[in-house]
Design a protein around this motif. Structure first.
Motif: not given
Length: 325
Positions: A38-57
């Motif tokens: 209601p305060v920040l409208p959006f349609d979908a989401s993803m929520w997680g944890t990851a490590t980062t590397a040269a080829e992406g997350i």
């Protein structure tokens, strides 16, 4: 933020933290995201944890809100082109808004632009918090399907204010769940939460102390390799030289419990079964009938149990069993 807005923001946070204590872990993240809409409208989401590397997350844990797993399976083919995610690498923390068509313009990024547009990610908020030492990050993304629903600066600022609370509320929700799993335990024990890669999200002092007793050089950020491999091979319990660690898996997380070894850990499986039957009030003749053994054999087992536990009666036996959880 004006006074009325500040009041509404405070009410939202109070409700968020209430939900973190009341809801089970499989319901909290969806409820928290619905609270934000209601305060920040959006349609979908993803929520997680990851490590980062040269080829992406490299994703460790992931919660999808109104998105399908197929989206993330396809993402692996294009993650090296995700320059929005890469713009956060090594930054510690941050929140940004992206207009997909503007951000991923040009032939180089055409495959990724096609991907995000097919999955209705035409405007994207990303907020993250990371540890540059380990390249480990906790993040969530909010997606808008409408190409004209741009991420406004004031919305980015609002998300920047909300995101630490959302991440902290998630951590509290998991700790509350861990406490419920331990309800009724009488033995001194430590607890922790980690993912299936061994990264620890929470560990109390007793857990850290017990693990350092078994592995003196343990650094505390991830589970010891021997312990993680033992659990990933399907074992529910690790019995070390000095400690015992048990776990259960929920929502792709390890909920861990540690304690020091006690006398009951020296019992054989047969002796432990007999000890449990004694503790519930069965006589040696009852146990003999249950296990299809002679009363004399059961008496010998009982004497061995008492010797190992260093007790002389059932009351002492019950106390020792409780120390083993």
């Amino acid at each position: 933020m004006t006074s009325p807005a500040l009041h509404d923001f405070s009410l939202l946070l109070l409700q968020l933290y209430r939900l973190s204590h009341e809801l089970p872990i499989d319901a909290f993240q969806d409820a928290a995201l619905e609270l934000v809409k209601p305060v920040l409208p959006f349609d979908a989401s993803m929520w997680g944890t990851a490590t980062t590397a040269a080829e992406g997350i490299d994703v460790h844990t992931l919660h999808l809100h109104r998105k399908t797993p197929e989206m993330m399976m396809e993402y692996d083919n294009f993650k090296h082109l995700d320059s929005a995610a890469a713009s956060f690498f090594g930054k510690g923390h941050g929140t940004r808004g992206f207009h997909s068509k503007s951000w991923w313009s040009g032939t180089t990024y055409a495959p990724f632009l096609d991907y995000v547009q097919r999955y209705d990610q035409n405007n994207i908020f990303i907020t993250m918090d990371s540890d540059p030492r380990s390249n480990f990050m906790h993040w969530f993304s909010l997606f808008r399907a409408d190409p004209d629903a741009h991420c406004k600066p004031e919305e980015v600022n609002l998300l920047a204010s909300l995101s630490p609370h959302l991440m902290q509320a998630l951590a509290l929700n998991r700790i509350v769940h861990l406490d419920r799993l331990e309800a009724g335990s009488q033995a001194p024990s430590g607890s922790a939460i980690g993912d299936l890669r061994g990264v620890l999200y929470h560990a109390d002092n007793f857990f850290e102390t017990t693990l350092k007793t078994e592995w003196p050089s343990w650094h505390g950020r991830t589970l010891p390799d021997a312990l993680l491999k033992h659990f990933l091979h399907g074992h529910a319990r690790y019995s070390g030289h000095a400690i015992v660690v048990t776990h259960r898996v929920e929502q792709r997380l390890l909920f861990l419990k540690s304690r020091m070894r006690c006398r009951a850990d020296s019992l054989t499986p047969r002796e432990h079964t007999i000890a449990e039957l004694l503790a519930r009030g069965d006589t040696h003749k009852d146990i003999a009938a249950i296990l299809s053994r002679s009363p004399a054999t059961v008496r010998n087992h009982i004497q061995s149990i008492y010797d190992k536990l260093e007790v002389g009666n059932v009351a002492g036996l019950i106390h020792e069993l409780r120390l083993a959880g």
